[in-house]
Design an enzyme around this catalytic site. Structure first.
Site, PDB file in Angstrom:
ATOM      1  N   CYS A   6     -19.928  33.075 -16.677  1.00 21.26           N
ATOM      2  CA  CYS A   6     -20.776  33.400 -15.945  1.00 21.26           C
ATOM      3  C   CYS A   6     -20.416  33.489 -14.401  1.00 21.26           C
ATOM      4  O   CYS A   6     -20.885  34.567 -13.591  1.00 21.26           O
ATOM      5  CB  CYS A   6     -22.271  32.869 -15.974  1.00 21.26           C
ATOM      6  SG  CYS A   6     -22.948  32.946 -17.457  1.00 21.26           S
TER       7      CYS A   6
HETATM    8  C1  BEZ Z   1     -19.848  30.962 -19.969  1.00 19.43           C
HETATM    9  O1  BEZ Z   1     -20.337  31.589 -18.946  1.00 19.43           O
HETATM   10  O2  BEZ Z   1     -18.665  30.474 -19.862  1.00 19.43           O
HETATM   11  C2  BEZ Z   1     -20.632  30.368 -20.994  1.00 19.43           C
HETATM   12  C3  BEZ Z   1     -22.203  30.563 -21.059  1.00 19.43           C
HETATM   13  C4  BEZ Z   1     -22.867  30.191 -22.329  1.00 19.43           C
HETATM   14  C5  BEZ Z   1     -22.079  29.705 -23.167  1.00 19.43           C
HETATM   15  C6  BEZ Z   1     -20.788  29.986 -23.416  1.00 19.43           C
HETATM   16  C7  BEZ Z   1     -20.253  30.047 -22.204  1.00 19.43           C
END
Ligand code: BEZ
Length: 212
Positions: free
Chosen positions: A45
Protein backbone atom coordinates in the site's frame (compact mmCIF):
# COMPACT_ATOMS: atom_id res chain seq x y z
CA UNK A 1 -24.60 -5.61 -3.25
CA UNK A 2 -22.10 -5.79 -6.07
CA UNK A 3 -21.61 -2.61 -8.07
CA UNK A 4 -21.79 -3.24 -11.79
CA UNK A 5 -20.71 -1.28 -14.84
CA UNK A 6 -23.27 1.34 -15.77
CA UNK A 7 -24.63 1.62 -12.22
CA UNK A 8 -24.82 5.03 -10.57
CA UNK A 9 -21.97 5.02 -8.06
CA UNK A 10 -23.39 5.03 -4.53
CA UNK A 11 -23.19 8.50 -3.02
CA UNK A 12 -21.83 8.92 0.51
CA UNK A 13 -20.58 11.43 3.04
CA UNK A 14 -17.14 10.79 4.47
CA UNK A 15 -14.36 12.27 6.53
CA UNK A 16 -11.14 12.54 4.58
CA UNK A 17 -7.65 13.83 5.15
CA UNK A 18 -8.68 17.03 3.34
CA UNK A 19 -11.95 17.47 5.27
CA UNK A 20 -15.49 16.12 5.05
CA UNK A 21 -16.89 15.43 1.58
CA UNK A 22 -20.13 14.46 -0.06
CA UNK A 23 -18.88 12.20 -2.85
CA UNK A 24 -21.02 13.28 -5.81
CA UNK A 25 -20.64 16.96 -4.89
CA UNK A 26 -16.90 16.53 -4.51
CA UNK A 27 -16.48 14.95 -7.96
CA UNK A 28 -19.08 17.07 -9.74
CA UNK A 29 -18.23 17.46 -13.45
CA UNK A 30 -15.12 15.27 -13.21
CA UNK A 31 -14.13 11.70 -13.66
CA UNK A 32 -13.09 10.08 -10.38
CA UNK A 33 -11.07 7.10 -9.26
CA UNK A 34 -12.06 5.66 -5.91
CA UNK A 35 -9.58 3.04 -4.81
CA UNK A 36 -9.19 1.06 -1.63
CA UNK A 37 -6.05 -0.23 0.00
CA UNK A 38 -6.26 -2.94 2.66
CA UNK A 39 -4.47 -1.26 5.55
CA UNK A 40 -2.31 1.69 6.56
CA UNK A 41 1.35 1.09 7.43
CA UNK A 42 1.72 -1.86 5.05
CA UNK A 43 4.42 -2.09 2.39
CA UNK A 44 2.54 -2.70 -0.88
CA UNK A 45 0.00 0.00 0.00
CA UNK A 46 2.85 2.40 0.77
CA UNK A 47 4.30 1.87 -2.71
CA UNK A 48 0.88 2.30 -4.35
CA UNK A 49 -0.03 5.54 -2.59
CA UNK A 50 3.38 7.05 -3.38
CA UNK A 51 3.06 6.07 -7.02
CA UNK A 52 -0.43 7.53 -7.36
CA UNK A 53 0.80 10.78 -5.77
CA UNK A 54 3.65 10.94 -8.32
CA UNK A 55 1.13 10.50 -11.18
CA UNK A 56 -1.39 13.08 -9.90
CA UNK A 57 -0.60 15.58 -12.69
CA UNK A 58 -1.43 12.87 -15.27
CA UNK A 59 -4.84 12.31 -13.65
CA UNK A 60 -5.41 16.09 -13.47
CA UNK A 61 -4.73 16.33 -17.22
CA UNK A 62 -7.52 13.81 -17.70
CA UNK A 63 -10.00 15.78 -15.53
CA UNK A 64 -9.90 12.91 -13.04
CA UNK A 65 -10.00 13.23 -9.26
CA UNK A 66 -8.39 10.63 -7.03
CA UNK A 67 -9.64 9.44 -3.67
CA UNK A 68 -8.27 6.56 -1.58
CA UNK A 69 -9.96 4.58 1.17
CA UNK A 70 -8.95 2.21 3.88
CA UNK A 71 -10.67 0.99 7.01
CA UNK A 72 -8.32 3.06 9.17
CA UNK A 73 -8.85 6.44 10.79
CA UNK A 74 -7.94 9.88 9.41
CA UNK A 75 -5.34 10.22 12.19
CA UNK A 76 -3.74 6.96 11.07
CA UNK A 77 -3.76 8.09 7.42
CA UNK A 78 -2.06 11.36 8.40
CA UNK A 79 0.71 9.59 10.32
CA UNK A 80 1.17 7.03 7.54
CA UNK A 81 1.37 9.77 4.87
CA UNK A 82 4.63 10.88 6.50
CA UNK A 83 6.06 7.39 5.98
CA UNK A 84 4.82 7.35 2.37
CA UNK A 85 6.65 10.62 1.67
CA UNK A 86 9.73 9.33 3.46
CA UNK A 87 9.90 6.01 1.60
CA UNK A 88 8.65 6.96 -1.87
CA UNK A 89 9.62 10.65 -2.04
CA UNK A 90 6.03 11.58 -2.99
CA UNK A 91 3.66 13.51 -0.75
CA UNK A 92 0.10 12.23 -0.83
CA UNK A 93 -1.74 14.97 -2.74
CA UNK A 94 -5.32 13.63 -2.85
CA UNK A 95 -7.85 12.87 -0.11
CA UNK A 96 -7.80 9.62 1.82
CA UNK A 97 -11.12 8.50 3.30
CA UNK A 98 -11.11 7.31 6.89
CA UNK A 99 -13.53 4.41 7.15
CA UNK A 100 -12.91 2.67 10.48
CA UNK A 101 -16.53 1.52 10.74
CA UNK A 102 -16.30 0.10 7.16
CA UNK A 103 -19.47 1.91 6.12
CA UNK A 104 -18.17 2.95 2.70
CA UNK A 105 -16.15 -0.24 2.22
CA UNK A 106 -19.39 -2.21 2.64
CA UNK A 107 -21.34 0.19 0.42
CA UNK A 108 -18.81 -0.46 -2.37
CA UNK A 109 -18.46 -4.20 -1.66
CA UNK A 110 -14.75 -3.78 -0.94
CA UNK A 111 -14.63 -6.42 1.80
CA UNK A 112 -14.52 -9.92 0.34
CA UNK A 113 -14.97 -12.10 3.39
CA UNK A 114 -13.30 -15.16 1.91
CA UNK A 115 -10.13 -13.08 1.49
CA UNK A 116 -10.38 -11.14 4.77
CA UNK A 117 -13.36 -10.21 6.88
CA UNK A 118 -11.64 -7.12 8.26
CA UNK A 119 -9.56 -5.59 5.46
CA UNK A 120 -10.61 -4.40 2.03
CA UNK A 121 -9.34 -5.92 -1.18
CA UNK A 122 -7.62 -3.55 -3.63
CA UNK A 123 -10.68 -2.17 -5.43
CA UNK A 124 -10.65 0.42 -8.19
CA UNK A 125 -13.77 2.20 -9.39
CA UNK A 126 -13.48 4.54 -12.38
CA UNK A 127 -16.54 6.78 -12.31
CA UNK A 128 -17.58 9.13 -15.11
CA UNK A 129 -18.78 12.74 -14.93
CA UNK A 130 -22.32 11.31 -15.07
CA UNK A 131 -21.54 9.44 -11.80
CA UNK A 132 -21.88 6.07 -13.54
CA UNK A 133 -19.35 3.30 -12.96
CA UNK A 134 -17.21 2.88 -16.09
CA UNK A 135 -14.68 0.30 -14.91
CA UNK A 136 -13.94 -1.83 -11.87
CA UNK A 137 -10.82 -3.74 -10.89
CA UNK A 138 -10.25 -6.04 -7.92
CA UNK A 139 -6.79 -7.13 -6.83
CA UNK A 140 -5.81 -9.14 -3.76
CA UNK A 141 -3.80 -7.57 -0.94
CA UNK A 142 -0.65 -9.36 -2.09
CA UNK A 143 -0.58 -7.73 -5.54
CA UNK A 144 0.13 -4.06 -6.15
CA UNK A 145 -1.78 -2.44 -8.97
CA UNK A 146 -0.30 -0.75 -12.05
CA UNK A 147 -1.47 2.85 -12.06
CA UNK A 148 0.10 3.21 -15.51
CA UNK A 149 -2.51 0.66 -16.60
CA UNK A 150 -5.22 2.68 -14.88
CA UNK A 151 -4.11 5.75 -16.86
CA UNK A 152 -4.18 3.64 -20.03
CA UNK A 153 -7.74 2.46 -19.44
CA UNK A 154 -8.79 5.98 -18.49
CA UNK A 155 -7.54 7.17 -21.89
CA UNK A 156 -9.48 4.35 -23.56
CA UNK A 157 -12.67 5.05 -21.59
CA UNK A 158 -12.52 8.77 -22.30
CA UNK A 159 -11.91 8.17 -25.99
CA UNK A 160 -14.90 5.83 -26.26
CA UNK A 161 -17.01 8.35 -24.32
CA UNK A 162 -16.22 11.06 -26.90
CA UNK A 163 -16.13 9.05 -30.16
CA UNK A 164 -17.89 5.98 -31.53
CA UNK A 165 -14.75 3.86 -31.18
CA UNK A 166 -13.40 0.96 -29.17
CA UNK A 167 -9.77 0.18 -28.34
CA UNK A 168 -8.18 -3.12 -29.37
CA UNK A 169 -5.91 -5.43 -27.41
CA UNK A 170 -2.89 -3.75 -25.80
CA UNK A 171 -3.99 -0.37 -27.19
CA UNK A 172 -1.94 2.61 -26.12
CA UNK A 173 -2.70 6.29 -26.51
CA UNK A 174 -1.85 7.20 -30.13
CA UNK A 175 -2.53 3.76 -31.63
CA UNK A 176 -5.26 3.20 -34.20
CA UNK A 177 -8.74 2.44 -32.86
CA UNK A 178 -11.69 0.32 -33.92
CA UNK A 179 -14.85 1.95 -35.29
CA UNK A 180 -17.99 0.86 -33.43
CA UNK A 181 -19.90 -1.80 -35.33
CA UNK A 182 -23.09 0.26 -34.93
CA UNK A 183 -21.66 2.95 -37.25
CA UNK A 184 -22.35 2.46 -40.99
CA UNK A 185 -19.55 2.93 -43.54
CA UNK A 186 -21.27 6.08 -44.80
CA UNK A 187 -21.50 7.51 -41.27
CA UNK A 188 -17.90 6.44 -40.57
CA UNK A 189 -16.67 8.49 -43.57
CA UNK A 190 -18.35 11.55 -42.04
CA UNK A 191 -17.23 10.92 -38.46
CA UNK A 192 -13.65 9.90 -39.21
CA UNK A 193 -12.30 12.24 -41.90
CA UNK A 194 -8.82 10.66 -41.67
CA UNK A 195 -10.42 7.59 -43.28
CA UNK A 196 -10.55 3.97 -42.24
CA UNK A 197 -9.39 0.54 -43.33
CA UNK A 198 -11.82 -2.37 -43.43
CA UNK A 199 -10.06 -5.56 -42.32
CA UNK A 200 -13.41 -7.37 -42.31
CA UNK A 201 -16.92 -6.00 -42.80
CA UNK A 202 -17.25 -5.88 -38.99
CA UNK A 203 -13.69 -4.68 -38.30
CA UNK A 204 -12.67 -1.19 -39.38
CA UNK A 205 -9.74 0.75 -37.99
CA UNK A 206 -9.04 4.47 -38.05
CA UNK A 207 -6.30 6.72 -36.65
CA UNK A 208 -7.04 7.92 -33.12
CA UNK A 209 -9.56 10.71 -33.77
CA UNK A 210 -8.39 13.15 -31.09
CA UNK A 211 -4.75 13.11 -32.25
CA UNK A 212 -3.18 15.15 -35.08
C1 BEZ B 1 0.57 -4.60 1.91
O1 BEZ B 1 0.15 -3.53 1.48
O2 BEZ B 1 1.77 -4.89 1.87
C2 BEZ B 1 -0.38 -5.58 2.51
C3 BEZ B 1 -1.59 -5.12 3.07
C4 BEZ B 1 -2.45 -6.04 3.64
C5 BEZ B 1 -2.14 -7.38 3.64
C6 BEZ B 1 -0.96 -7.82 3.06
C7 BEZ B 1 -0.08 -6.92 2.49
Amino acid sequence: MAIRLGDISPDFEADTTTGPISFHDWKRGSWAILFSHPKDFTPVCTTELGRVASLKAEFDRRNTKLIALSVDSIESHERWAMDIADVTGSTVNFPMIGDPDRRIAMLYDMIHENESDTLTVRSVFVIGPDNRVKLTLTYPASTGRSFEEILRVLDALQLSADYAVATPVDWRNGDEVVIATTVSDEDARRRFPKGFVSKKPYFRVTPQPNRD
